[in-house]
Design a protein around this motif. Structure first.
Motif, short mmCIF file in Angstrom:
data_model
loop_
_atom_site.label_atom_id
_atom_site.label_comp_id
_atom_site.label_asym_id
_atom_site.label_seq_id
_atom_site.Cartn_x
_atom_site.Cartn_y
_atom_site.Cartn_z
N CYS A 285 -5.45 -3.39 -3.62
CA CYS A 285 -4.88 -2.92 -2.35
C CYS A 285 -3.66 -2.03 -2.61
O CYS A 285 -2.65 -2.50 -3.15
CB CYS A 285 -4.47 -4.12 -1.49
SG CYS A 285 -3.60 -3.67 0.02
N TYR A 375 -1.00 -5.28 -5.56
CA TYR A 375 -1.40 -6.06 -4.40
C TYR A 375 -2.91 -6.17 -4.30
O TYR A 375 -3.65 -5.27 -4.71
CB TYR A 375 -0.85 -5.42 -3.12
CG TYR A 375 0.65 -5.34 -3.09
CD1 TYR A 375 1.43 -6.47 -2.89
CD2 TYR A 375 1.31 -4.13 -3.31
CE1 TYR A 375 2.81 -6.41 -2.88
CE2 TYR A 375 2.69 -4.05 -3.30
CZ TYR A 375 3.44 -5.20 -3.08
OH TYR A 375 4.81 -5.13 -3.08
N SER A 377 -6.02 -7.63 -1.46
CA SER A 377 -6.23 -7.99 -0.06
C SER A 377 -7.59 -8.63 0.14
O SER A 377 -8.57 -8.30 -0.54
CB SER A 377 -6.12 -6.75 0.83
OG SER A 377 -7.05 -5.75 0.44
N VAL A 393 -2.85 -10.68 2.15
CA VAL A 393 -2.42 -9.81 1.07
C VAL A 393 -1.58 -10.64 0.11
O VAL A 393 -0.69 -11.39 0.54
CB VAL A 393 -1.56 -8.62 1.58
CG1 VAL A 393 -1.07 -7.78 0.40
CG2 VAL A 393 -2.37 -7.75 2.54
#
Length: 418
Positions: A285, A375, A377, A393
């Motif tokens: 992400c 990150y 998600s 997240v």
């Protein structure tokens, strides 16, 4: 020598000097021209096009604030067509046109052709999103900077995320493109699943391979369906990934696999599948504007506002932030250097730290690998538009997962502490 001949020589020299000075002055007072080579056609376009949009927003923001060094930014845009040979041809064309700063390598296949060429062309090149290990290892040179997490960091972290979020899944398998990137990402994902799995070590089955540009996945889907796995990593991207999901859903693959991690299509896949999105799909992400930690980040908020104004699209792809980050890396390098000369920009970027939609990032001086938070998600289907949604997240700092710098040396996971 006759006086007439002497005067003629003086005037010719003066004229040539004035011409050179005029050219120099125009170069110094005109826009700062930065090459922007992305996959804008073919199977890579769903990823390359929003990355370019992010770079365009970054240039717009710089110009609105008065430019750099008193000059505006001009992006000179080219389509590398998701093709290594084309990326080389584009770089040569831009260099021949006097451009020495380049955003390129939106995928590994194009970056591997581009990276060795940068010193020859005297270009400072920011690799936008190619994660393949050779870029900052055996192909490393001082002219190249990678503005995304590398393969090992990115997909080890994804594997760790998947097993920590789904500890009950004991058998995993990967589907990946048959090339360096695909083989490595599947290996790194699987090793992390084994390392971070709680209790008894999970089983990781042999990877199933396909082509990065494939459109028919019936053979691979049959192999996946006949395996014992309940968790899956998908290393194919862009349009190929969407085709896979469209074909796989109809034969029950969604019922078989309790969790799926994918290479980084994110909302591109969600928008294409809508209600047919897998209910537990995890993705690399780059950006979700209305989710934390992005929602409270000032750079993220401004990126969203300016993107909507520029493109008229209230639902930007996460890939926009990847292009924005890479463009700002080279823009901030120019600012820090106080120059557009290649060597000055390269030297400035080696110690550069800058803010992005995802937080603070910096380049590791030894191998020019960017370091910052990564990150991941979780998304699934929704009953309301756009008929998919993000539900979680989570982040992992690159410093927890990154390998030691080893520029010029091929990466070997077996040399890392186990």
């Amino acid at each position: 020598m006759k006086r007439r001949t002497v005067l003629k020589g003086i005037f010719a020299t003066a004229g040539a000097t004035m011409g050179m000075n005029a050219t120099y002055l125009r170069a110094q007072s005109g826009p700062i021209r930065v090459g922007a080579a992305f996959a804008l056609s073919g199977v890579g376009a769903p990823v390359g096009t929003p990355m370019l949009a992010g770079a365009e927003v970054a240039a717009t923001q710089i110009n609105r604030a008065g430019g750099l060094l008193g000059r505006e930014i001009e992006l000179v845009i080219r389509d590398d067509k998701y093709n290594s040979a084309e990326s080389v041809a584009v770089a040569r064309e831009l260099a021949g046109d006097g451009i020495n700063l380049l955003l390129g390598g939106s995928q590994t296949v194009t970056a591997l052709g581009l990276a060795p060429l940068a010193p020859e062309l005297n270009m400072a090149v920011v690799i936008v999103a190619a994660a393949g290990m050779p870029v900052t290892h055996e192909l490393f040179n001082k002219n190249i900077f990678r503005a995304t997490a590398n393969n090992y960091t990115q997909y080890s972290s994804l594997g760790r995320t998947l097993i920590e979020q789904n500890p009950g899944i004991k058998t995993w398998i990967s589907l990946a493109p048959d090339g360096d990137f695909g083989r490595d990402s599947a290996l790194f994902f699987g090793r992390a699943v084994e390392k971070y799995g709680p209790g008894e070590k999970p089983t990781v089955l042999d990877t199933i391979y396909t082509q990065a540009t494939a459109t028919d996945f019936r053979t691979q889907i049959n192999q996946l369906m006949s395996s014992d796995a309940e968790g899956l990593y998908i290393g194919i991207a862009a349009s190929a990934q969407i085709s896979f999901f469209q074909q796989a859903r109809g034969v029950g693959l969604y019922d078989k696999f309790k969790a799926i991690g994918e290479v980084g299509n994110g909302d591109i896949t969600g928008k294409a599948l809508g209600r047919n999105t897998h209910p537990n799909l995890w993705s690399v992400c780059h950006w979700i504007p209305d989710a934390e930690p992005f929602a409270s980040n000032a750079v993220s908020q401004q990126l969203y506002k300016d993107y909507v104004e520029l493109k008229g699209d209230p639902m930007p792809s996460a890939q926009v932030a990847a292009g924005h980050r890479a463009a700002n890396a080279i823009f901030e390098g120019i600012r820090a250097a106080g120059s557009t000369e290649t060597e000055a920009v390269v030297a400035a970027m080696e110690t550069l730290s800058f803010e992005t939609a995802g937080g603070a990032f910096s380049f590791r001086a030894e191998d020019h690998q960017i370091v910052g938070p990564n990150y991941y998600s979780q998304m699934g289907p929704s009953d309301t538009e756009p008929f998919f949604k993000f539900s979680k997240v989570t982040g992992i700092e690159a410093s927890e997962m990154i390998e030691p710098a080893a520029p010029g040396k091929a990466f070997d996971i077996n040399e890392l502490p186990q």
